[in-house]
Design an enzyme around this catalytic site. Structure first.
Site, PDB file in Angstrom:
ATOM      1  N   ASN A 188      48.114  40.943  28.151  1.00  0.00           N
ATOM      2  CA  ASN A 188      47.092  40.624  26.862  1.00  0.00           C
ATOM      3  C   ASN A 188      46.781  42.004  27.362  1.00  0.00           C
ATOM      4  O   ASN A 188      45.919  42.517  28.602  1.00  0.00           O
ATOM      5  CB  ASN A 188      45.910  39.688  26.529  1.00  0.00           C
ATOM      6  CG  ASN A 188      45.321  39.493  26.585  1.00  0.00           C
ATOM      7  OD1 ASN A 188      45.316  40.213  24.965  1.00  0.00           O
ATOM      8  ND2 ASN A 188      44.709  39.161  25.876  1.00  0.00           N
TER       9      ASN A 188
ATOM     10  N   ASP B  45      45.682  47.230  35.943  1.00  0.00           N
ATOM     11  CA  ASP B  45      45.416  45.438  35.241  1.00  0.00           C
ATOM     12  C   ASP B  45      45.839  44.325  35.806  1.00  0.00           C
ATOM     13  O   ASP B  45      46.305  43.293  35.258  1.00  0.00           O
ATOM     14  CB  ASP B  45      45.977  45.348  33.572  1.00  0.00           C
ATOM     15  CG  ASP B  45      44.876  44.162  32.737  1.00  0.00           C
ATOM     16  OD1 ASP B  45      44.066  43.548  33.510  1.00  0.00           O
ATOM     17  OD2 ASP B  45      45.390  44.186  31.801  1.00  0.00           O
TER      18      ASP B  45
HETATM   19 ZN   LIG Z   1      40.869  43.274  29.488  1.00  0.00          ZN
END
Ligand SMILES: [Zn+2]
Length: 398
Positions: free
Chosen positions: A256, A283
């Site tokens: 995501n 991330d």
């Molecule tokens: Zn995020």
């Protein structure tokens, strides 16, 4: 700590020469050719590439509370193996980082571990409730806080985001935006990212706050950022290695924002070549095999970021290695106000030795992270991190 590194291809955002780097008391002290020191630990780089160590604007170490996925020590060791000595951690731990207690816990553990430099984000809204920002008062004048973020959720209420930006502006904090309009998440993840990206840039223009767009993945969102920059909005952005290396016709790995269309990836890469992308953010999102099977989004990223970006962007002819260094070291360090990111006298002695021509095969069993969740398993890339030095101390060696 003092260390002399000789015979290296020294590369950072603005230089490229064959020579030596001397680190004294943890800081870069001399940069040049034929430096000699007696009685000092000396490493012969033997022609390897020496770069400033990398800094990640976006990672999850799951500590406190979710340490079965990762903890501050394994996350730090994973960072070091990937060539990183600085990371910015998101606040979606358990408990969530909305209090001094959680911030103190992370900073005290960081100090005890003495491995890498950690910036811990405080959340924009208290416990991600989407509306309360009064807790930010507690962090005024706390120099440890440089960025706030509701990463993982996003702030849906525009008025709340505007008020948070005003507070951020007063305190010279950066607002890191996870752009996902919750009301669209279940029907259209593209619209969800685009809407919130446009909104946050518009709010940053009005409030004059500093805004950093995390994990940009669509061509529309990137275009809004380019337009915002042109109009003088203080907006920076990061893209992840996976959003430039994978397309949704070949990978449906759950993350995501999702892996996007080929034309999004092409647009992101064009934006990188034009200098519109400030940073690579990994991330890094470790999960157990079971959690991943249950659908937890995300992948680990710290140990694969450099080879992926180097292969895709530098070997692929998109940008120079100097530009990649700027995106992986200098710009993220500047955003996080860390005293590093270039091979310059007075900066932290945080450097990485790289073998750029070494072909590697991604093998999650070798990861120092607890998370083995990667869609890059078995894939071949170029560029191996051979050694990571932090403040003159060798903290990772292949
Ligand atoms: Zn995020």
């Amino acid at each position: 700590m003092n260390i002399l590194i000789k015979n290296a291809n020294v590369i950072d955002s603005c230089q490229n020469f064959f020579g030596d780097v001397y680190i004294e008391n943890g800081k870069i002290k001399e940069v040049g050719i034929d430096i000699s020191k007696s009685g000092v630990e000396t490493i012969d780089a033997n022609g390897l590439t020496l770069m400033p160590a990398f800094v990640d604007t976006h990672a999850h170490f799951r500590d406190p509370g979710l340490t079965y996925k990762e903890d501050l020590e394994t996350g730090s060791r994973s960072a070091l193996r990937g060539g990183y000595t600085g990371v910015c951690l998101m606040g979606n731990t358990s408990p969530i980082c909305s209090t001094k207690e959680v911030l103190n816990y992370v900073k005290e553990k960081e100090e005890k571990l003495n491995l890498i430099d950690i910036h811990q984000c405080v959340t924009i809204t208290k416990n991600f409730d989407g509306k309360t920002i009064s807790h930010l008062e507690e962090f005024k004048n706390d120099s440890r806080v440089r960025a706030i973020s509701d990463d993982g959720v996003g702030v849906s209420d525009s008025r709340v985001m505007m008020e948070a930006m005003k507070i951020a502006k007063e305190n010279d904090w950066i607002v890191m935006s996870h752009a996902e309009s919750g009301e669209f998440s279940d029907i259209d993840m593209r619209l969800a990212e685009n809407m919130m990206t446009w909104r946050d840039i518009t709010l940053a223009k009005v409030t004059e706050a500093k805004l950093h767009m995390a994990h940009v993945s669509t061509k529309e969102a990137m275009q809004y950022i380019i337009d915002g920059k042109c109009k003088g909005v203080q907006v920076t952005c990061e893209v992840t290695p996976h959003h430039i290396a994978l397309t949704n016709d070949v990978s449906n790995y759950r993350v995501n924002p999702p892996i996007r269309e080929r034309e999004d990836v092409d647009f992101l890469i064009k934006a990188i070549s034009h200098g519109d992308v400030d940073c690579i953010g990994t991330d890094h999102a470790p999960h157990t095999y079971e959690d991943k099977k249950k659908g937890s989004p995300g992948m680990v990223g710290l140990e694969t970021a450099f080879p992926i970006c180097y292969t895709k962007l530098v070997k692929g002819g998109v940008i120079s290695i100097n530009k990649l260094s700027e995106m992986m070291s200098r710009n993220p360090a500047n955003i996080l106000k860390m005293n590093k990111g270039n091979i310059s006298i007075g900066l932290d002695g945080d450097v990485v030795l790289i073998d750029p021509n070494k072909k590697i095969v991604i093998n999650s069993e070798e990861f120092h992270s607890k998370g083995k969740n990667t869609p890059f398993e078995g894939m071949e890339f170029y560029g191996e991190v051979v050694m990571t030095i932090k403040g003159g101390r060798v903290l990772y060696k292949k």
